[in-house]
Design a protein around this motif. Structure first.
Motif, mmCIF file in Angstrom:
data_model
loop_
_atom_site.group_PDB
_atom_site.id
_atom_site.type_symbol
_atom_site.label_atom_id
_atom_site.label_comp_id
_atom_site.label_asym_id
_atom_site.label_seq_id
_atom_site.Cartn_x
_atom_site.Cartn_y
_atom_site.Cartn_z
ATOM 1 N N ARG A 144 5.119 -11.986 -16.462
ATOM 2 C CA ARG A 144 4.083 -10.963 -16.360
ATOM 3 C C ARG A 144 3.100 -11.192 -17.496
ATOM 4 N NH1 ARG A 144 4.277 -4.496 -16.980
ATOM 5 N NH2 ARG A 144 5.460 -5.089 -18.816
ATOM 6 N N ALA A 145 1.850 -11.396 -17.181
ATOM 7 C CA ALA A 145 0.825 -11.649 -18.192
ATOM 8 C C ALA A 145 0.273 -10.328 -18.712
ATOM 9 C CB ALA A 145 -0.305 -12.488 -17.603
ATOM 10 N N ARG A 146 0.143 -10.242 -20.024
ATOM 11 C CA ARG A 146 -0.493 -9.105 -20.678
ATOM 12 C C ARG A 146 -1.421 -9.641 -21.759
ATOM 13 N NH1 ARG A 146 0.559 -7.114 -16.874
ATOM 14 N NH2 ARG A 146 1.656 -5.187 -16.357
ATOM 15 N N GLY A 147 -2.590 -9.016 -21.910
ATOM 16 C CA GLY A 147 -3.538 -9.458 -22.919
ATOM 17 C C GLY A 147 -4.449 -10.568 -22.450
ATOM 18 N N GLY A 148 -4.388 -10.921 -21.150
ATOM 19 C CA GLY A 148 -5.284 -11.926 -20.606
ATOM 20 C C GLY A 148 -4.807 -13.356 -20.764
ATOM 21 N N TYR A 149 -3.509 -13.580 -20.933
ATOM 22 C CA TYR A 149 -3.028 -14.955 -21.093
ATOM 23 C C TYR A 149 -1.524 -15.034 -20.837
ATOM 24 C CZ TYR A 149 -1.699 -13.056 -25.647
ATOM 25 O OH TYR A 149 -1.181 -12.276 -26.648
ATOM 26 N N ILE A 150 -1.073 -16.264 -20.616
ATOM 27 C CA ILE A 150 0.348 -16.616 -20.617
ATOM 28 C C ILE A 150 0.539 -17.640 -21.725
ATOM 29 C CG2 ILE A 150 2.198 -17.789 -19.355
ATOM 30 C CD1 ILE A 150 0.881 -16.756 -16.767
ATOM 31 N N ARG A 151 1.521 -17.430 -22.579
ATOM 32 C CA ARG A 151 1.839 -18.392 -23.634
ATOM 33 C C ARG A 151 3.268 -18.876 -23.432
ATOM 34 N NH1 ARG A 151 1.452 -16.519 -29.292
ATOM 35 N NH2 ARG A 151 1.931 -14.415 -28.561
ATOM 36 N N SER A 155 9.269 -6.312 -8.737
ATOM 37 C CA SER A 155 9.277 -6.122 -10.189
ATOM 38 C C SER A 155 10.486 -5.302 -10.607
ATOM 39 C CB SER A 155 8.000 -5.419 -10.660
ATOM 40 O OG SER A 155 6.876 -6.258 -10.521
ATOM 41 N N LEU A 156 11.089 -5.708 -11.702
ATOM 42 C CA LEU A 156 12.174 -4.964 -12.329
ATOM 43 C C LEU A 156 11.646 -4.419 -13.650
ATOM 44 C CD1 LEU A 156 14.984 -3.969 -13.005
ATOM 45 C CD2 LEU A 156 15.674 -6.333 -13.471
ATOM 46 N N PHE A 157 11.373 -3.115 -13.683
ATOM 47 C CA PHE A 157 10.859 -2.460 -14.885
ATOM 48 C C PHE A 157 12.028 -2.018 -15.758
ATOM 49 C CE2 PHE A 157 7.296 -2.212 -12.042
ATOM 50 C CZ PHE A 157 6.182 -2.277 -12.861
ATOM 51 N N LEU A 158 11.860 -2.164 -17.068
ATOM 52 C CA LEU A 158 12.867 -1.752 -18.036
ATOM 53 C C LEU A 158 12.282 -0.685 -18.942
ATOM 54 C CD1 LEU A 158 14.211 -5.275 -19.105
ATOM 55 C CD2 LEU A 158 15.039 -3.817 -17.245
ATOM 56 N N ALA A 159 12.930 0.469 -18.992
ATOM 57 C CA ALA A 159 12.563 1.542 -19.914
ATOM 58 C C ALA A 159 13.738 1.726 -20.860
ATOM 59 C CB ALA A 159 12.259 2.829 -19.157
ATOM 60 N N GLY A 160 13.486 1.571 -22.158
ATOM 61 C CA GLY A 160 14.602 1.652 -23.086
ATOM 62 C C GLY A 160 14.164 1.542 -24.525
ATOM 63 N N ASP A 161 15.107 1.137 -25.378
ATOM 64 C CA ASP A 161 14.898 1.125 -26.820
ATOM 65 C C ASP A 161 14.965 -0.295 -27.377
ATOM 66 O OD1 ASP A 161 17.692 0.534 -26.911
ATOM 67 O OD2 ASP A 161 18.147 2.670 -26.848
ATOM 68 N N ALA A 216 16.612 -9.977 -30.811
ATOM 69 C CA ALA A 216 16.291 -10.042 -29.387
ATOM 70 C C ALA A 216 16.930 -8.870 -28.666
ATOM 71 C CB ALA A 216 16.771 -11.353 -28.770
ATOM 72 N N GLY A 217 16.213 -8.337 -27.673
ATOM 73 C CA GLY A 217 16.778 -7.341 -26.777
ATOM 74 C C GLY A 217 17.299 -8.022 -25.526
ATOM 75 N N TRP A 218 18.264 -7.380 -24.842
ATOM 76 C CA TRP A 218 18.828 -8.034 -23.658
ATOM 77 C C TRP A 218 17.802 -8.183 -22.538
ATOM 78 C CZ3 TRP A 218 18.648 -5.195 -19.245
ATOM 79 C CH2 TRP A 218 18.798 -3.806 -19.295
ATOM 80 N N GLY A 219 16.808 -7.307 -22.507
ATOM 81 C CA GLY A 219 15.764 -7.438 -21.492
ATOM 82 C C GLY A 219 14.928 -8.690 -21.669
ATOM 83 N N ILE A 274 10.204 -9.611 -14.384
ATOM 84 C CA ILE A 274 10.719 -8.672 -15.382
ATOM 85 C C ILE A 274 9.544 -8.020 -16.096
ATOM 86 C CG2 ILE A 274 12.160 -8.358 -17.420
ATOM 87 C CD1 ILE A 274 13.689 -9.195 -14.903
ATOM 88 N N ALA A 275 9.471 -6.704 -15.988
ATOM 89 C CA ALA A 275 8.413 -5.929 -16.649
ATOM 90 C C ALA A 275 9.081 -5.083 -17.729
ATOM 91 C CB ALA A 275 7.668 -5.067 -15.641
#
Length: 369
Positions: A118-125, A148-154, A168-171, A184-185
């Motif tokens: 998922r690209a955010r900020g106008g690019y893929i790195r 899409s699989l959205f993740l809401a968490g900490d 690192a987070g597991w997501g 993965i979002a």
């Protein structure tokens, strides 16, 4: 090239038809919209074989390749291999989202791996590493209708920043374990509770993007325990009430909510059993899943088993336990019993995937690698 498709041929030979050529000297600039980041360690070889995309290659020892694209969902196809040498390649999407983990090829073998980002900020790195990394070709195609699989968490779920590596987070590790059919979002954020995530407008970001048949995984609890008014919830009342807003909102939009119990912290009793530092928050999630008919991934139960099997000493390898000088970003050492280092996050993501399969989350279970 088009506004929805980009194709790159890496190496020293002539570009294959329909592809832009990328050599070690192709440094990113905004006018071109693609290239290696300044300071990337890249070499190239021309094996002079007849097949256009396989005849040459780049060796991105420690390199980042950027492509400017509109924000959205994309599927990436990477051709990786070498005619005469074995290769070993790891690919991440910044910040540290694991896409390909140590792919090995034999001499003469070429593998086409398709992954999603998922690209955010106008690019893929894309960040390349490995014992003997290779990249022959890259194709990027917009995938606006992908699941899409959205993740809401900490913080135990979120994409940790690069300057915190190996935090690192597991997501952050999940994409490497699911096929390219799933985007993965990861909207999880450090320090948030079920309450503060909503009050800060972070859930609204998900509601603006989630589509029918998408999934929303919900893992909170670590920070709901905190005493400050901005985050604190009570397990039997306000905690459940806030979590219901995630469940109800997803269903109203035709998406599928999934509750996830919090991963355990690494605190052992004298008899070697793991202490429950989350108290009744874990039971509250299990009760709510039953009350609302929501699928449950009991990550607390799975991590309890894992940590007790490893024991007090070996379980440190999953967490941010580093000696002085062990982690470059933490030169003075660190002892953290809550947050994972990358290898630990990979193990926890593996547990999540096992639970997706075990409880039969369809069609996610079909897309496990």
């Amino acid at each position: 090239m088009s506004s929805t498709s980009w194709r790159f041929d890496f190496g020293l030979g002539d570009a294959a038809e329909g592809y832009a050529k990328v050599t070690p000297a192709t440094v990113y600039n905004p006018s071109a919209g693609f290239g290696f980041a300044e300071g990337s360690a890249v070499a190239a070889r021309d094996r002079r074989e007849p097949e256009p995309l396989k005849q040459d290659l780049c060796i991105p020892a420690e390199a980042e390749f950027r492509v400017d694209v509109p924000d959205g969902s994309y599927q990436l196809s990477l051709l990786i291999g070498d005619w005469i040498l074995p290769s070993h390649t790891t690919v991440k999407a910044s910040p540290g989202r694991l896409l390909i983990n140590g792919l090995r090829t034999s001499p003469g073998q070429f593998v086409r791996e398709t992954v999603s980002v998922r690209a955010r900020g106008g690019y893929i790195r894309l960040q390349f590493s490995g014992q003997a990394p290779r990249i022959n070709a890259l194709e990027i195609n917009a995938a606006p209708h992908a699941l899409s699989l959205f993740l809401a968490g900490d913080s135990t779920v979120t994409d940790q920043p690069e300057d915190g590596y190996p935090y690192a987070g597991w997501g952050q590790m999940l994409a490497s374990m699911l096929k390219h059919d799933v985007i993965i979002a990861n909207e999880a954020a450090s320090g948030r509770s079920s309450k503060s995530f909503i009050e800060e407008g972070r859930l609204d970001v998900i509601w603006n993007e989630i589509k029918p048949n998408d999934f929303l995984f919900i893992q909170f609890g670590h920070n709901d325990q905190k005493p400050d008014e901005e985050r604190h919830t009570e397990p039997s009342t306000t905690y459940k009430e806030y979590l219901r807003r995630y469940i109800d909102g997803a269903r109203e939009r035709g998406a599928h909510p999934v509750l996830v119990t919090s991963v355990h912290r690494r605190f052992f009793a004298e008899d070697g059993t793991l202490q429950n530092t989350h108290g009744s928050y874990l039971d509250a999630v299990r009760e709510l899943a039953e009350e609302t008919g929501t699928p449950l991934i009991d990550l607390a139960a799975r991590t309890k088993t894992l940590l007790e099997e490893l024991g007090p000493e070996d379980s440190k390898q999953l967490f941010m336990w580093g000696a002085r000088g062990e982690f470059a970003n933490f030169p003075g050492g660190i002892e953290d019993n809550t947050h994972f280092q990358e290898q630990g996050a990979i193990r926890i993501a593996g547990l999540v995937v096992e639970e997706i399969r075990r409880i039969g989350l369809w069609p996610l279970a079909m897309y496990i690698r």
